[in-house]
Design a protein around this motif. Structure first.
Motif, PDB file in Angstrom:
ATOM      1  N   ALA A   7      19.130 -16.345  19.020  1.00 34.65           N
ATOM      2  CA  ALA A   7      18.066 -16.852  18.150  1.00 34.65           C
ATOM      3  C   ALA A   7      17.165 -17.841  18.905  1.00 34.65           C
ATOM      4  O   ALA A   7      15.942 -17.818  18.759  1.00 34.65           O
ATOM      5  N   GLN A  72      10.408  -9.570  15.238  1.00 30.25           N
ATOM      6  CA  GLN A  72      10.520 -10.725  14.347  1.00 30.25           C
ATOM      7  C   GLN A  72       9.159 -11.083  13.764  1.00 30.25           C
ATOM      8  O   GLN A  72       9.020 -11.327  12.557  1.00 30.25           O
ATOM      9  N   LEU A  77      10.694 -11.710  10.116  1.00 29.64           N
ATOM     10  CA  LEU A  77      12.140 -11.855  10.033  1.00 29.64           C
ATOM     11  C   LEU A  77      12.601 -13.240  10.456  1.00 29.64           C
ATOM     12  O   LEU A  77      11.957 -13.903  11.278  1.00 29.64           O
ATOM     13  N   ARG A  78      13.727 -13.667   9.920  1.00 34.70           N
ATOM     14  CA  ARG A  78      14.321 -14.924  10.382  1.00 34.70           C
ATOM     15  C   ARG A  78      14.909 -14.748  11.771  1.00 34.70           C
ATOM     16  O   ARG A  78      14.811 -15.639  12.617  1.00 34.70           O
ATOM     17  N   HIS A  79      15.540 -13.616  11.989  1.00 34.12           N
ATOM     18  CA  HIS A  79      16.143 -13.326  13.290  1.00 34.12           C
ATOM     19  C   HIS A  79      15.968 -11.851  13.613  1.00 34.12           C
ATOM     20  O   HIS A  79      16.063 -11.006  12.716  1.00 34.12           O
ATOM     21  N   ALA A  80      15.696 -11.552  14.874  1.00 33.21           N
ATOM     22  CA  ALA A  80      15.630 -10.171  15.343  1.00 33.21           C
ATOM     23  C   ALA A  80      16.191 -10.125  16.753  1.00 33.21           C
ATOM     24  O   ALA A  80      15.797 -10.927  17.612  1.00 33.21           O
ATOM     25  N   GLU A 274      20.191 -14.759   3.204  1.00 36.98           N
ATOM     26  CA  GLU A 274      19.919 -14.083   4.478  1.00 36.98           C
ATOM     27  C   GLU A 274      20.872 -12.915   4.669  1.00 36.98           C
ATOM     28  O   GLU A 274      22.090 -13.096   4.745  1.00 36.98           O
ATOM     29  N   ILE A 276      21.555  -9.840   7.311  1.00 37.52           N
ATOM     30  CA  ILE A 276      21.287  -9.340   8.657  1.00 37.52           C
ATOM     31  C   ILE A 276      21.814  -7.914   8.739  1.00 37.52           C
ATOM     32  O   ILE A 276      22.997  -7.669   8.496  1.00 37.52           O
ATOM     33  N   GLN A 298      16.660  -9.796   5.979  1.00 40.35           N
ATOM     34  CA  GLN A 298      15.842 -10.834   6.609  1.00 40.35           C
ATOM     35  C   GLN A 298      16.129 -10.974   8.100  1.00 40.35           C
ATOM     36  O   GLN A 298      15.553 -11.814   8.777  1.00 40.35           O
ATOM     37  N   GLY A 299      17.039 -10.160   8.619  1.00 45.15           N
ATOM     38  CA  GLY A 299      17.372 -10.200  10.037  1.00 45.15           C
ATOM     39  C   GLY A 299      17.789  -8.823  10.501  1.00 45.15           C
ATOM     40  O   GLY A 299      18.288  -8.012   9.725  1.00 45.15           O
TER      41      GLY A 299
END
Length: 319
Positions: A7, A72, A77-80, A274, A276, A298-299
């Protein structure tokens, strides 16, 4: 977040891409990402010191940080995390993505979070790669599916993660797919299953797989008979996530067959802050894109083939 986790590396790449490739100012970047311009400056300096920025944004081992940052940014996205597989054997790809997902989860999970895990081949691979987790409660989100090439159930997945976290495991014994609504209803009334399903409402982070509604692309699809598969396709099912069906726009659907599944419902999924998703292969792109469009996840942790398919119509970076 740790200094060398995926991240943090992807954040460095996102800031560097905006600054060096899109010619955005530090103030503009700070406003877009919700951080101070002083932090933007520090991140740019760190990106240079690490060798992340040369003339282009370069990979860090198997982690394609440039594609990760683009993914992302493109989908908010919050995380990719995008992984370049060493080979393309399905089992090997699953193992590599599982390891990347394990690293990301260990980085972003905070003490006091409640982790939700369904049965999934990808989730199985991730949990097998975990080496540490902060102290969290781990909750089972679905029943189990027995497959000849897998020897672990949803209960095993949750208990292993809970042992690493040193927190409680909320588990129940039930199949994922039953032969009738009456059988599923009877199981859901059992106290252990009812309590397990109720615990899902406390989940703050979940890791899931995504199935496309096509042969070989979804375990649930392949468990149903041909008539049921066709009926769901006619009803507009594009994919499923932990047994939650959705259409091409990402809107959750509740077809009749859903009543035979022991899993969370769409409202509970929507209440998880969240989610993933871990997925591989360009063939999954329509389902993953739909899940993203509907805000179901969201991920993402994906391989380069799937990332390229998701970014295929991305505008070229400004020069």
């Amino acid at each position: 977040m740790t200094d060398d986790g995926p991240a943090e590396l992807v954040l460095l790449a996102a800031v560097a891409r905006r600054y060096y490739l899109q010619n955005q100012s530090k103030v503009e970047i700070a406003e877009e990402l919700g951080i101070s311009r002083f932090k933007v400056a520090r991140l740019l300096e760190s990106a240079r010191e690490r060798g992340l920025v040369r003339i282009e944004i370069v990979r860090q081992g198997a982690l394609d940080v440039d594609a990760s940052a683009r993914l992302q940014e493109r989908y908010g996205l919050r995380h990719a995390v995008v992984v370049e597989p060493a080979d393309h054997d399905p089992g090997s790809v699953r193992h590599q993505l599982g390891r990347a997902a394990a690293e990301l989860l260990a980085e972003v999970l905070e003490p006091g979070d409640v982790l939700g895990l369904p049965w999934s081949r990808m989730v199985h691979a991730m949990v097998g790669a975990l080496t540490t987790l902060p102290p969290v409660e781990v909750v089972q989100l679905t029943g189990a599916i027995a497959l000849p090439d897998f020897d672990s159930s949803a209960v095993d997945i949750v208990r292993r993660a809970a042992r690493l976290a040193g927190g409680p495991a909320r588990v129940f014994y039930a199949p994922f797919v039953l032969d009738s609504k009456a059988s599923a209803d009877a199981l859901r009334r059992q106290p252990a299953v009812a309590e397990g399903m109720q615990a899902a409402s406390r989940v703050t982070k979940a890791v899931v797989g995504i199935g496309r509604w096509a042969e070989g692309q979804s375990t649930i699809h392949d468990l149903l008979d041909e008539g049921e598969r066709a009926a769901l396709a006619r009803a507009g099912v594009a994919g499923e996530l932990a047994g939650v069906f959705f259409d091409a726009s990402g809107k959750p659907l509740r077809p009749k067959v859903a009543a035979r599944l022991v899993t969370i419902d769409a409202d509970v999924l929507a209440g998880i802050p969240e989610v993933i998703a871990v997925a591989s292969g360009h063939a999954k792109a329509p389902a993953v894109r739909a899940a993203l469009g509907g805000g179901l996840v969201q991920g993402l942790v994906v391989d380069t083939g799937l990332a390229e398919a998701l970014l295929v119509d991305e505008p070229a970076p400004r020069r």
